[in-house]
Design an enzyme around this catalytic site. Sequence first.
Site, PDB file in Angstrom:
ATOM      1  N   LYS A 143       1.140   4.163  -2.949  1.00 62.75           N
ATOM      2  CA  LYS A 143       0.730   5.542  -2.689  1.00 62.75           C
ATOM      3  C   LYS A 143       1.885   6.521  -2.901  1.00 62.75           C
ATOM      4  CE  LYS A 143      -3.581   4.754  -1.958  1.00 62.75           C
ATOM      5  NZ  LYS A 143      -4.596   5.237  -2.922  1.00 62.75           N
ATOM      6  N   TYR A 179       0.831  -1.201   0.000  1.00 61.39           N
ATOM      7  CA  TYR A 179       0.000   0.000   0.000  1.00 61.39           C
ATOM      8  C   TYR A 179       0.870   1.258   0.000  1.00 61.39           C
ATOM      9  CZ  TYR A 179      -3.909   3.061   1.226  1.00 61.39           C
ATOM     10  OH  TYR A 179      -4.859   4.056   1.227  1.00 61.39           O
TER      11      TYR A 179
END
Length: 250
Positions: free
Chosen positions: A159, A155
């Site tokens: 990002k 994640y």
Amino acid sequence: MSQTKKVALVTGAGSGIGRAVCVALSEAGWSLVLAGRREAHLNETAGRCLGVETLVVASDITSPASVKRLFQEVEMRFGRLDLLFNNAGVNAPYLPLEDLPFSEWQRVVETNLTGAFLCTQEAFRLMKKQDLKGGRIINNGSISAHVPRPLSAPYTATKHAVTGLTKATSLDGRQHGITCGQIDVGNAATAMTEKMSSGVLQADGSVKPEATMDMADVGRAVAYMASLPADTNVPFMTIMANEMPYMGRG
């Protein structure tokens, strides 16, 4: 600035932040294209967007063919696109990095990064050729685009990469009147953050509850970014629950 007859496409529109943004944009008068995997959830979101035209398109943003069909439907229905909100995203299980299955890494990368790229690519194609060319793209980043949580490599990596995509999109879109910005959200109260109230792993190894905030505030923030004139941009906005430990994370 009046948003009447302007068209916005929101990915991941069936729940969470995507739904909140759709509602906020509808209140500002935007026509809406709602994209996501689950048509029933998209229809529920559409039912909350009163007084504006909506188009529901079940689609898979990890598939180039599905994304192309999505934008073809946008063009056939509205003839243009003024705003793309790249919102759809997933997380991986919180596991030691060496134990994470490759399939989980691949799933997060394909959704959070590749999906945003594919949608941006098709948005460029439409925004560059439409009458009154140009438009705006807003990417959903995260606090994790700045600092990681423990056990969050997929994640966090995606990002951080979305931030790079935002910067490159802003630069490459400049000569075509295409503006790009990013909103980094910290602990909006969604299904993804439900566990925050019972406790989440901290960098020091402790488990502590974290504050969350109303998704409607994120919706209004995105609607503000979208309301700006074409010659004005918010490159990056951070919106967060005031008591979350972001400023002291790590």
